[in-house]
Enzyme design. Structure first.
Site, short mmCIF file in Angstrom:
data_model
loop_
_atom_site.label_atom_id
_atom_site.label_comp_id
_atom_site.label_asym_id
_atom_site.label_seq_id
_atom_site.Cartn_x
_atom_site.Cartn_y
_atom_site.Cartn_z
N ASP A 101 -17.93 4.64 40.98
CA ASP A 101 -16.76 4.52 40.11
C ASP A 101 -16.75 5.59 39.03
O ASP A 101 -16.57 5.31 37.85
CB ASP A 101 -16.72 3.12 39.48
CG ASP A 101 -15.33 2.75 38.95
OD1 ASP A 101 -14.36 3.43 39.33
OD2 ASP A 101 -15.22 1.80 38.17
N GLU B 284 -12.42 -2.32 29.27
CA GLU B 284 -12.46 -3.29 30.36
C GLU B 284 -12.34 -2.55 31.68
O GLU B 284 -11.56 -1.60 31.80
CB GLU B 284 -11.32 -4.30 30.23
CG GLU B 284 -11.39 -5.42 31.27
CD GLU B 284 -10.44 -6.56 30.94
OE1 GLU B 284 -10.53 -7.60 31.60
OE2 GLU B 284 -9.60 -6.39 30.03
N GLY B 285 -13.12 -2.95 32.65
CA GLY B 285 -13.08 -2.29 33.96
C GLY B 285 -13.44 -3.25 35.06
O GLY B 285 -13.47 -4.47 34.87
#
Length: 383
Positions: free
Chosen positions: A172, A54-55
């Protein structure tokens, strides 16, 4: 009601709307489109047991398609407000970006309100869960394997920055976005996804896309995004791979909590060998490892203009360019903006950021990987 299953399945041509829809929505040719029902079945109704990550962009599930193909299915944040056509146009661009060190996008689902991406599944998960985490299992991260990972990630990022047109800023780069295949070849994931979240190119007021600990100072404090912001994040990642530790660990004494700060202090004392991962033994090339650490410090310098391009980084890592001829200046470290050294921002904004960062660190005992959703707002995004 639009017939999505017909619209998106190129092999299905019986629907009377098919030809018209292909004309109305550009760029869908060559992109595999899956129905929400297919992906729901593939993931056992997106069960927690199949959730593998999850991000900031959404949750990732392991799934198996009807033909037996194992895939990684990323359910994007519900914040996306893009229409189907706009979404598919962006997906078309991403799916056309192919490189050995980039995750391959198979296709997507665009049934309202769902925006889901389907990637190839990588057997050895991410660096954050293996090399830096507690799930190494039988994976041997010897020095040669780490060199392969460091150079591979650099090549993938250089490809995005310098060979893809228009150029792609990742925004990211971090350990959890570097996946490993069965041969430990690194694959960068989540590239190009920033455009799938709501934004306006002239005025941005949204959650920062990056992750605390990997954020370049100019990005964290002014929202200024450039290729050099990605270079900074890569530099932090490089230090993590060589040292075998996360960039932030609040269980350590304060002076050791932040890897970049600690590496700089050791560099100033001329003893970089002491921070190399102690688990590296037989095949360790200490001189090469120290060179990699110096490259990491060059990438994380406070002044953007002093950071090298990714193609230059590759030459330094491979020994084609002498790192020792480069002057390394002080990095932009996390304590810089924790101490409210954030340029000309108003004091209230400074205080709010400091409180946010402090709160995040307190709730993240080991790694900054868990801080993706830091609620910071910025207004100056630039190329």
């Amino acid at each position: 009601m639009t017939c999505f299953s017909c619209m998106f399945r190129r092999k299905r041509t019986s629907c009377q709307h098919h030809d018209q829809l292909n004309e109305d929505i550009p760029g869908i040719e060559g992109v595999n489109i899956y129905t929400y029902k297919e992906l729901k079945i593939a993931t056992d109704d997106f069960s927690a047991a199949n959730k593998v990550g999850e991000g900031g962009f959404g949750s990732v599930y392991r799934g198996m398609l009807k033909d037996g193909t194992v895939v990684a299915i990323k359910v994007l944040s519900s914040e996306s407000k893009q229409g189907v056509g706009e979404f598919l146009t962006e997906i078309k661009v991403i799916s056309g970006i192919i490189h050995e060190n980039l995750v391959k996008l198979y296709g997507c689902c665009a049934e309202e309100p769902h925006r889901i991406l389907v990637y190839n599944y990588l057997e050895n998960n991410s660096i954050s869960q293996t090399l830096l985490g507690s799930n190494r299992g039988n994976i041997q991260f010897n020095w040669r394997a780490r060199v392969k990972i460091c150079i591979g990630v650099a090549r993938g990022l250089a490809f995005l920055h310098e060979e893809v047109h228009p150029h792609v800023l990742h925004r990211d780069i971090k350990a959890s976005n570097i996946l490993l295949d069965k041969d430990l070849t690194p694959k960068i994931s989540d590239f190009g996804l920033a455009k799938l979240l709501p934004s306006n190119v002239t005025h941005v007021s949204t959650r920062v896309a990056g992750t605390l600990g990997y954020l370049a100072p100019e990005y964290a404090t002014r929202g200024q995004v450039t290729k050099k912001s990605d270079v900074y994040s890569y530099g932090v990642l490089l230090l993590e791979i060589v040292t075998g530790r996360c960039n932030t660990n609040t269980r350590l004494p304060f002076e050791d909590r932040f890897l970049l700060e600690r590496t700089w202090a050791i560099y100033e004392h001329g003893d970089l060998k002491h921070i190399i991962d102690s688990s590296l033994t037989d095949d360790l090339d200490a001189e090469e490892a120290c060179r990699f650490l110096k490259v990491g410090l060059l990438c994380t310098q406070d002044a953007m203009k002093l950071r090298p391009s990714m193609s230059t980084v590759i030459m330094m890592l491979t020994g084609e360019k002498d790192v020792d001829l480069e002057k390394i200046t002080k990095p932009g470290i996390i304590s810089n903006f924790m101490d409210l050294k954030v340029g000309s921002k108003k004091k209230a904004d400074q205080t709010n950021r400091s409180l946010i960062i402090s709160s995040i660190l307190e709730n993240s005992p080991l790694s900054s990987e868990n801080t993706t959703s830091a609620s910071m707002t910025f207004t100056a995004i630039s190329e």
